[in-house]
Write a protein that holds these residues in place. Sequence first.
Motif, PDB file in Angstrom:
ATOM      1  N   GLU A 176       0.835  -1.191   0.000  1.00 28.29           N
ATOM      2  CA  GLU A 176       0.000   0.000   0.000  1.00 28.29           C
ATOM      3  C   GLU A 176       0.875   1.248   0.000  1.00 28.29           C
ATOM      4  OE1 GLU A 176      -3.818  -1.721   2.490  1.00 28.29           O
ATOM      5  OE2 GLU A 176      -2.391  -0.419   3.519  1.00 28.29           O
ATOM      6  N   GLY A 177       0.223   2.362   0.013  1.00 30.53           N
ATOM      7  CA  GLY A 177       0.911   3.656   0.046  1.00 30.53           C
ATOM      8  C   GLY A 177       1.139   4.174  -1.356  1.00 30.53           C
ATOM      9  N   PRO A 178       1.017   5.481  -1.523  1.00 33.41           N
ATOM     10  CA  PRO A 178       1.251   6.078  -2.839  1.00 33.41           C
ATOM     11  C   PRO A 178       2.661   5.780  -3.336  1.00 33.41           C
ATOM     12  CG  PRO A 178       0.265   7.654  -1.329  1.00 33.41           C
ATOM     13  CD  PRO A 178       0.635   6.460  -0.519  1.00 33.41           C
ATOM     14  N   GLN A 179       2.745   5.406  -4.596  1.00 29.93           N
ATOM     15  CA  GLN A 179       4.034   5.073  -5.205  1.00 29.93           C
ATOM     16  C   GLN A 179       4.204   5.864  -6.490  1.00 29.93           C
ATOM     17  OE1 GLN A 179       4.813   0.842  -5.554  1.00 29.93           O
ATOM     18  NE2 GLN A 179       3.246   0.419  -4.028  1.00 29.93           N
ATOM     19  N   GLY A 180       5.452   6.184  -6.815  1.00 32.16           N
ATOM     20  CA  GLY A 180       5.706   6.878  -8.061  1.00 32.16           C
ATOM     21  C   GLY A 180       7.132   7.350  -8.171  1.00 32.16           C
ATOM     22  N   PRO A 181       7.429   8.091  -9.230  1.00 28.14           N
ATOM     23  CA  PRO A 181       8.799   8.550  -9.464  1.00 28.14           C
ATOM     24  C   PRO A 181       9.257   9.521  -8.387  1.00 28.14           C
ATOM     25  CG  PRO A 181       7.276   9.518 -11.063  1.00 28.14           C
ATOM     26  CD  PRO A 181       6.498   8.562 -10.241  1.00 28.14           C
ATOM     27  N   PHE A 182      10.514   9.393  -8.016  1.00 23.09           N
ATOM     28  CA  PHE A 182      11.124  10.259  -7.014  1.00 23.09           C
ATOM     29  C   PHE A 182      12.615  10.247  -7.291  1.00 23.09           C
ATOM     30  CE2 PHE A 182      13.086  11.041  -2.876  1.00 23.09           C
ATOM     31  CZ  PHE A 182      12.344  12.113  -2.393  1.00 23.09           C
ATOM     32  N   GLY A 183      13.186  11.410  -7.600  1.00 21.93           N
ATOM     33  CA  GLY A 183      14.611  11.446  -7.899  1.00 21.93           C
ATOM     34  C   GLY A 183      14.933  10.507  -9.048  1.00 21.93           C
ATOM     35  N   GLY A 184      15.936   9.681  -8.876  1.00 28.39           N
ATOM     36  CA  GLY A 184      16.361   8.752  -9.923  1.00 28.39           C
ATOM     37  C   GLY A 184      15.782   7.367  -9.773  1.00 28.39           C
ATOM     38  N   GLY A 185      14.643   7.230  -9.121  1.00 34.31           N
ATOM     39  CA  GLY A 185      14.061   5.908  -8.929  1.00 34.31           C
ATOM     40  C   GLY A 185      12.584   5.979  -8.611  1.00 34.31           C
ATOM     41  N   GLU A 186      12.140   5.048  -7.771  1.00 33.72           N
ATOM     42  CA  GLU A 186      10.734   4.953  -7.386  1.00 33.72           C
ATOM     43  C   GLU A 186      10.629   5.015  -5.867  1.00 33.72           C
ATOM     44  OE1 GLU A 186       7.715   4.285  -9.213  1.00 33.72           O
ATOM     45  OE2 GLU A 186       8.929   4.960 -10.897  1.00 33.72           O
ATOM     46  N   ALA A 187       9.623   5.728  -5.381  1.00 30.46           N
ATOM     47  CA  ALA A 187       9.409   5.853  -3.940  1.00 30.46           C
ATOM     48  C   ALA A 187       8.012   5.400  -3.581  1.00 30.46           C
ATOM     49  CB  ALA A 187       9.610   7.301  -3.505  1.00 30.46           C
TER      50      ALA A 187
END
Length: 185
Positions: A85-96
């Motif tokens: 769960e939890g919002p996921q998506g692009p962050f910096g040079g990867g995925e958060a």
Amino acid sequence: MRLGARIRSFRQARGLTLVELAGMAGLSHPFLSQLERGQARPSMVSLERIARALGSSQIELIAAATDDLVPGHGTARVSLVRQMEGPQGPFGGGEARILVRGEVSFVPMEFRGTNRSLGEFYRHDEDEFLHVVSGSVLVDLADEGQYELESGDSVHYAGGTLHRWCSRGEGEYHLFIVKERRPSS
């Protein structure tokens, strides 16, 4: 509409006018005004530019905009986020993946990346803590120095510090990041 309202809230918390944010993000003032009123939708590129100008990230803006969709989030004293769960998506040079919901004083994130190049610097007003769960990472804090971190190492830097990071080896690295959250208006 929730996203536009959240962008307005972040902008106001940082003491910015629409015109100032538009200039910082390289977008038009009328577009941002429409976005904040729920009359326009940003592309992912525009959302990234807005997030950078606000010292935030796409995933943080999206998560903040969907917090009120979680049943009981406004009255709960506990925030439970299960494994997938939890919002996921692009962050910096990867995925958060954001590991908490609601208005809290910090934002814990799980980050996975494979970028071998440092890329652009990020800067935001909030303090940030980074812990290497696995892998090997080079953290570049501009004038504050570069640090080679291994699994189990951590670094904290004050708000306003230029920062970026990349893999020091082959394959994926895994970080636990905690970012201070400014209260939204």
